[in-house]
Design a protein around this motif. Sequence first.
Motif, PDB file in Angstrom:
ATOM      1  N   VAL A 181      61.092 -49.444  -0.808  1.00  0.00           N
ATOM      2  CA  VAL A 181      61.626 -48.230  -1.412  1.00  0.00           C
ATOM      3  C   VAL A 181      61.498 -48.315  -2.944  1.00  0.00           C
ATOM      4  CG1 VAL A 181      64.015 -49.071  -1.609  1.00  0.00           C
ATOM      5  CG2 VAL A 181      63.560 -46.610  -1.377  1.00  0.00           C
ATOM      6  N   LEU A 182      61.264 -47.181  -3.579  1.00  0.00           N
ATOM      7  CA  LEU A 182      61.220 -47.149  -5.044  1.00  0.00           C
ATOM      8  C   LEU A 182      62.655 -47.150  -5.532  1.00  0.00           C
ATOM      9  CD1 LEU A 182      58.419 -44.452  -5.588  1.00  0.00           C
ATOM     10  CD2 LEU A 182      58.203 -46.932  -5.206  1.00  0.00           C
ATOM     11  N   GLU A 183      63.084 -48.308  -6.044  1.00  0.00           N
ATOM     12  CA  GLU A 183      64.503 -48.531  -6.320  1.00  0.00           C
ATOM     13  C   GLU A 183      65.093 -47.568  -7.347  1.00  0.00           C
ATOM     14  OE1 GLU A 183      61.916 -51.537  -8.529  1.00  0.00           O
ATOM     15  OE2 GLU A 183      62.080 -50.719  -6.497  1.00  0.00           O
ATOM     16  N   ASP A 184      64.247 -46.993  -8.212  1.00  0.00           N
ATOM     17  CA  ASP A 184      64.754 -46.047  -9.201  1.00  0.00           C
ATOM     18  C   ASP A 184      64.631 -44.592  -8.725  1.00  0.00           C
ATOM     19  OD1 ASP A 184      62.024 -45.960  -9.258  1.00  0.00           O
ATOM     20  OD2 ASP A 184      61.850 -45.959 -11.446  1.00  0.00           O
ATOM     21  N   GLN A 185      64.250 -44.414  -7.453  1.00  0.00           N
ATOM     22  CA  GLN A 185      64.077 -43.061  -6.910  1.00  0.00           C
ATOM     23  C   GLN A 185      64.975 -42.809  -5.690  1.00  0.00           C
ATOM     24  OE1 GLN A 185      62.059 -40.692  -8.294  1.00  0.00           O
ATOM     25  NE2 GLN A 185      61.698 -42.157  -9.950  1.00  0.00           N
ATOM     26  N   ILE A 186      66.030 -43.596  -5.540  1.00  0.00           N
ATOM     27  CA  ILE A 186      66.916 -43.439  -4.382  1.00  0.00           C
ATOM     28  C   ILE A 186      67.586 -42.068  -4.383  1.00  0.00           C
ATOM     29  CG2 ILE A 186      69.029 -44.301  -3.288  1.00  0.00           C
ATOM     30  CD1 ILE A 186      68.199 -47.108  -4.066  1.00  0.00           C
ATOM     31  N   ASP A 187      67.961 -41.586  -5.579  1.00  0.00           N
ATOM     32  CA  ASP A 187      68.607 -40.261  -5.666  1.00  0.00           C
ATOM     33  C   ASP A 187      67.721 -39.167  -5.081  1.00  0.00           C
ATOM     34  OD1 ASP A 187      70.944 -41.128  -6.808  1.00  0.00           O
ATOM     35  OD2 ASP A 187      70.234 -40.898  -8.870  1.00  0.00           O
ATOM     36  N   SER A 188      66.422 -39.238  -5.371  1.00  0.00           N
ATOM     37  CA  SER A 188      65.519 -38.189  -4.887  1.00  0.00           C
ATOM     38  C   SER A 188      65.356 -38.249  -3.370  1.00  0.00           C
ATOM     39  CB  SER A 188      64.150 -38.320  -5.570  1.00  0.00           C
ATOM     40  OG  SER A 188      63.524 -39.549  -5.236  1.00  0.00           O
ATOM     41  N   ILE A 189      65.517 -39.427  -2.800  1.00  0.00           N
ATOM     42  CA  ILE A 189      65.440 -39.555  -1.340  1.00  0.00           C
ATOM     43  C   ILE A 189      66.669 -38.932  -0.690  1.00  0.00           C
ATOM     44  CG2 ILE A 189      65.496 -41.225   0.572  1.00  0.00           C
ATOM     45  CD1 ILE A 189      63.798 -43.091  -1.156  1.00  0.00           C
ATOM     46  N   ILE A 190      67.820 -39.251  -1.222  1.00  0.00           N
ATOM     47  CA  ILE A 190      69.077 -38.773  -0.631  1.00  0.00           C
ATOM     48  C   ILE A 190      69.207 -37.260  -0.780  1.00  0.00           C
ATOM     49  CG2 ILE A 190      71.584 -38.986  -0.700  1.00  0.00           C
ATOM     50  CD1 ILE A 190      70.053 -41.463   0.344  1.00  0.00           C
ATOM     51  N   ASP A 191      68.751 -36.718  -1.910  1.00  0.00           N
ATOM     52  CA  ASP A 191      68.933 -35.288  -2.192  1.00  0.00           C
ATOM     53  C   ASP A 191      67.669 -34.464  -1.938  1.00  0.00           C
ATOM     54  OD1 ASP A 191      71.532 -35.869  -3.054  1.00  0.00           O
ATOM     55  OD2 ASP A 191      70.839 -36.314  -5.088  1.00  0.00           O
ATOM     56  N   SER A 192      66.727 -34.984  -1.187  1.00  0.00           N
ATOM     57  CA  SER A 192      65.452 -34.289  -0.962  1.00  0.00           C
ATOM     58  C   SER A 192      65.639 -32.948  -0.262  1.00  0.00           C
ATOM     59  CB  SER A 192      64.518 -35.177  -0.125  1.00  0.00           C
ATOM     60  OG  SER A 192      63.373 -34.464   0.281  1.00  0.00           O
ATOM     61  N   ASP A 193      64.803 -31.991  -0.610  1.00  0.00           N
ATOM     62  CA  ASP A 193      64.831 -30.674   0.040  1.00  0.00           C
ATOM     63  C   ASP A 193      64.399 -30.727   1.505  1.00  0.00           C
ATOM     64  OD1 ASP A 193      65.661 -29.498  -2.310  1.00  0.00           O
ATOM     65  OD2 ASP A 193      63.625 -28.968  -2.960  1.00  0.00           O
ATOM     66  N   LEU A 194      63.779 -31.832   1.904  1.00  0.00           N
ATOM     67  CA  LEU A 194      63.378 -31.969   3.303  1.00  0.00           C
ATOM     68  C   LEU A 194      64.582 -32.026   4.232  1.00  0.00           C
ATOM     69  CD1 LEU A 194      60.493 -34.608   3.002  1.00  0.00           C
ATOM     70  CD2 LEU A 194      60.266 -32.158   3.457  1.00  0.00           C
TER      71      LEU A 194
END
Length: 592
Positions: free
Chosen positions: A322-335
Amino acid sequence: MSVSETGTGQAPRHSSVGEVPVTSVLSYHDAPIFSGEYSADDEALVALGYKPEFKREFSLWTTFCVSFAVLGLLPSFASTLYYGLGYAGTGGMVWGWLIAMVFIQCVAMSMAEICSSMPTSGGLYYASAVLAPPGWGPLASWLTGWSNWLVQVTGAPSVDYALSAMILATASINNPNYTPEAWHTFLLTTLIMILHAFVSSMPTKWIANLNSVGSTFNIIALFIVIIIIPATAMRESLGYPKFTASSEVWGTIYQGTEFPAGISILMSFISVIWTMSGYDAPFHLSEECSNASVAAPRAIVLTSAIGGLFGWFLQLVVAYTVLEDQIDSIIDSDLGQPWAAYLLQVLPVPATNAVLCLTILCAFSMGQGCMVAASRVTFAYSRDGCFPCSWWMARVNKTTKTPVNAVWFNAVIGILLTLLLFGGPAAIGAIFSVGALAGFVAFTIPIFIKTFFVADRFRPGPWNLGRWSRPIGTLGCAFVLLMVPILCLPSVIDGDLTPDLMNWTCLVYGGPMLGAVIWWIVDARKWFKGPKVNIEHLMIGRKAEDVGQIEGHVIEGEKVRAPVIRDDSDFEKEDKLSGSGSGSESDARARD
């Protein structure tokens, strides 16, 4: 086992309960009536108080397959990534899974020991009644039954909701112009629930074979995903090293909650607990399993151990890629599905589609397994009159020899539960936390009673923990007592806490349980006496005139209605009354 064989024109055979390797609800002097060629499994079930009603077409492997399908490691992990990764990041994932699994394995082994002693589809609910102190059996059984039913009835809708979200997320990935709506997810979930209900209404052998195929596919798909993700991850093309450094994976705690890091890690355990909540399925299938007192507990332990090990491997794969600095974008994804968002972040689109397709197929198998297990639990409780209209749900279909009515009752309740998705992510998320909380409470009540109240008076079955029984039971109970309040915490506190961010577990779980308690106080305590037995039996030592004849079988005039736990003083009193003495071989076996 000393039994007299039955032949044409011969007297019905019977067996001393003291010789049957289970914890019987009958007096140790009773002789259950076997009116035909019964297997050892059926004789044990009769000693537990029930007539055999199912075909025993599940083996150790197929029983394990059902429980592993219910466990559904890959789809379960995908469904709860929001909590595992979102609450505590990679450090919480890898450490949290290890810590939680040690204690979950304690719960599983203690449950397996009880299952070996009481292999009946009533499972934990039956065990609570038998093990509880005198006078407390009906209440313990009532609370265990309702809590266990809540985890069972929320299992299929939670899996099918996550499955629908993954299907729609896959559609969105391949068609960026499409955005899933809540009603799309609801309608697709309803369709899948109906399909699962049809499959779960089939004959036992068909279900067993289908689950065997599904579980085999689950295992193969898990291996494929564990290989595909690190092999095709494109982190280097995005400017990251091939894998995240171990110091960051194991040492970085992502603050996804407003609580201290330690509490955040404990809150992330919901992912582990919900994922690992399917290992009780063999208990509920024990009346359909051959060599149940050994095969069912083994299936419980194997499911928990193998699931825990491979689940941790999957955690490591995600944590290192996982991209450790992109966890927020995973949790809040529009998908609307963190697993799909994670895959799209680190894998090329073709690989993402392949992994999602594998996950979707595994989730379908898992949802079907959940539906089967839930129907058996509902049938067992309805058999004892726990629900309104129990007489209808306790019917076994004459054609399929399965509890079809119970299947469709659970399906309707599950479809109604998925209406929570219109209340937002926090509302629908409650069915995941309810499953974790309700399951833990139901699992632990009989274990707690056995560990702290019954202790040495517990009569173990062929599969048992020996001298480790009490220490292992104590560890399991302590972990559950810690986690019950943790599972009810919201991710934010103080002024940030709004209705859409509230943890609604207290309401979704506490509401029905409060209703069950009120029902008990107002009315149910007057008529609910615990699991009902449905066999006729001979009470040894009674006078001949006290014994009647019905259809050629010698039976006692009134059926036993409430199971009791017996101690040595009970045996001594009966010995004096019957004049049998206290040193016989059968007495020794009964006290063993």
